[in-house]
Design an enzyme around this catalytic site. Sequence first.
Site, PDB file in Angstrom:
ATOM      1  N   LYS A  52       0.834  -1.206   0.000  1.00 17.07           N
ATOM      2  CA  LYS A  52       0.000   0.000   0.000  1.00 17.07           C
ATOM      3  C   LYS A  52       0.873   1.262   0.000  1.00 17.07           C
ATOM      4  CE  LYS A  52      -3.803  -2.440   2.260  1.00 17.07           C
ATOM      5  NZ  LYS A  52      -4.549  -2.750   3.496  1.00 17.07           N
ATOM      6  N   GLN A  96      -4.246  -1.726   9.738  1.00 16.88           N
ATOM      7  CA  GLN A  96      -4.232  -3.043   9.096  1.00 16.88           C
ATOM      8  C   GLN A  96      -4.794  -4.109  10.037  1.00 16.88           C
ATOM      9  OE1 GLN A  96      -3.513  -3.484   5.906  1.00 16.88           O
ATOM     10  NE2 GLN A  96      -3.731  -5.700   5.931  1.00 16.88           N
ATOM     11  N   ASP A 119     -10.873   2.817   4.373  1.00 13.90           N
ATOM     12  CA  ASP A 119     -11.187   1.374   4.291  1.00 13.90           C
ATOM     13  C   ASP A 119     -12.701   1.158   4.212  1.00 13.90           C
ATOM     14  OD1 ASP A 119      -9.195  -0.585   4.170  1.00 13.90           O
ATOM     15  OD2 ASP A 119      -8.608  -0.262   6.260  1.00 13.90           O
TER      16      ASP A 119
HETATM   17  N1  GUN Z   1      -6.794  -6.954   6.283  1.00  9.64           N
HETATM   18  C1  GUN Z   1      -7.198  -7.656   5.209  1.00  9.64           C
HETATM   19  N2  GUN Z   1      -7.791  -6.853   4.300  1.00  9.64           N
HETATM   20  C2  GUN Z   1      -7.755  -5.605   4.819  1.00  9.64           C
HETATM   21  C3  GUN Z   1      -8.202  -4.343   4.340  1.00  9.64           C
HETATM   22  O1  GUN Z   1      -8.791  -4.194   3.252  1.00  9.64           O
HETATM   23  N3  GUN Z   1      -7.970  -3.286   5.167  1.00  9.64           N
HETATM   24  C4  GUN Z   1      -7.364  -3.422   6.369  1.00  9.64           C
HETATM   25  N4  GUN Z   1      -7.199  -2.331   7.121  1.00  9.64           N
HETATM   26  N5  GUN Z   1      -6.936  -4.574   6.843  1.00  9.64           N
HETATM   27  C5  GUN Z   1      -7.130  -5.661   6.058  1.00  9.64           C
END
Ligand code: GUN
Length: 289
Positions: A52, A96, A119
Amino acid sequence: MQLLDGKLTSETLKDEIAVEVQKIIANGGKKPHLAAILVGNDGASETYVNAKVKACKKVGFDSTLVRLDADVSEEELLNEVRKINEDPEIDGLIVQLPLPKHISEIKVTETIVPEKDVDGFHPVNLGRMTLNLPTFLPATPAGILELLDRYDIETSGKHCVVIGRSHIVGSPMSILMARNTKVGNCTVTLTHSRTTNLEEISRSADILIVALGKPEFVTADMVKEGAVIVDVGITRVKSDKTKSGWKLKGDVAFDEVAPKCSFITPVPGGVGPMTIASLLKNTLISAQK
Ligand code: GUN
């Protein structure tokens, strides 16, 4: 069978985002800025967060990565979130997931201000999504919609079966596919671990979206001829054939399923890169506000 190439599509999307960033800067604005909080050092989470951050650089965003020890207290984490909430330089914040067991994910999610929740996990944003109001859509479901859209896949009136009811993917995906939107208007069946006749339901899917995190769970006998298959699974399995010692496997047994379907996402290179591109898009939208 045609591949739904998430890698290629996400590159196009990122190029489009980069153009928008240049426009903002040309108009005297500041670069969009995404902050990510990573707790602990789980290998998979680390890989995703690094991807990311790298993607931010690629499109010309600023990014901040806050790393916290696995034994950080819930209150310390919430304070980091509050600090970023109040920082006018930062447009979007993600924490995350998953988080260590002693930290409440819902408390953390609810502490992020909805305006920076790129998110799309905050209850306010999920509620707005359900009501078809402007909001940040959760990145993985949004990426899947974008992919179906860019490949001109007809969804209206189709039977969409979603396997898995996670808060991050399955549950929002089922709502989005049923909405009265261009990619939507499906008849949706959401299946999960207590579904009794899963194989039969799965065989009746025109569009099958699989997000349960069990490598090669969907086999050829569970798929209708000509179905569209979206594989969200991405599990690391041990491999002595790769340098890293592991490789990524989807929830769909690709080799046997692919010949039966009209479209299918590969793993890797399908949904994963689309998730990242959608997160960037949400951050851009936040910055433009
Ligand atoms: N863990 C797995 N997928 C995601 C996501 O799309 N966002 C976040 N913050 N954590 C994740």
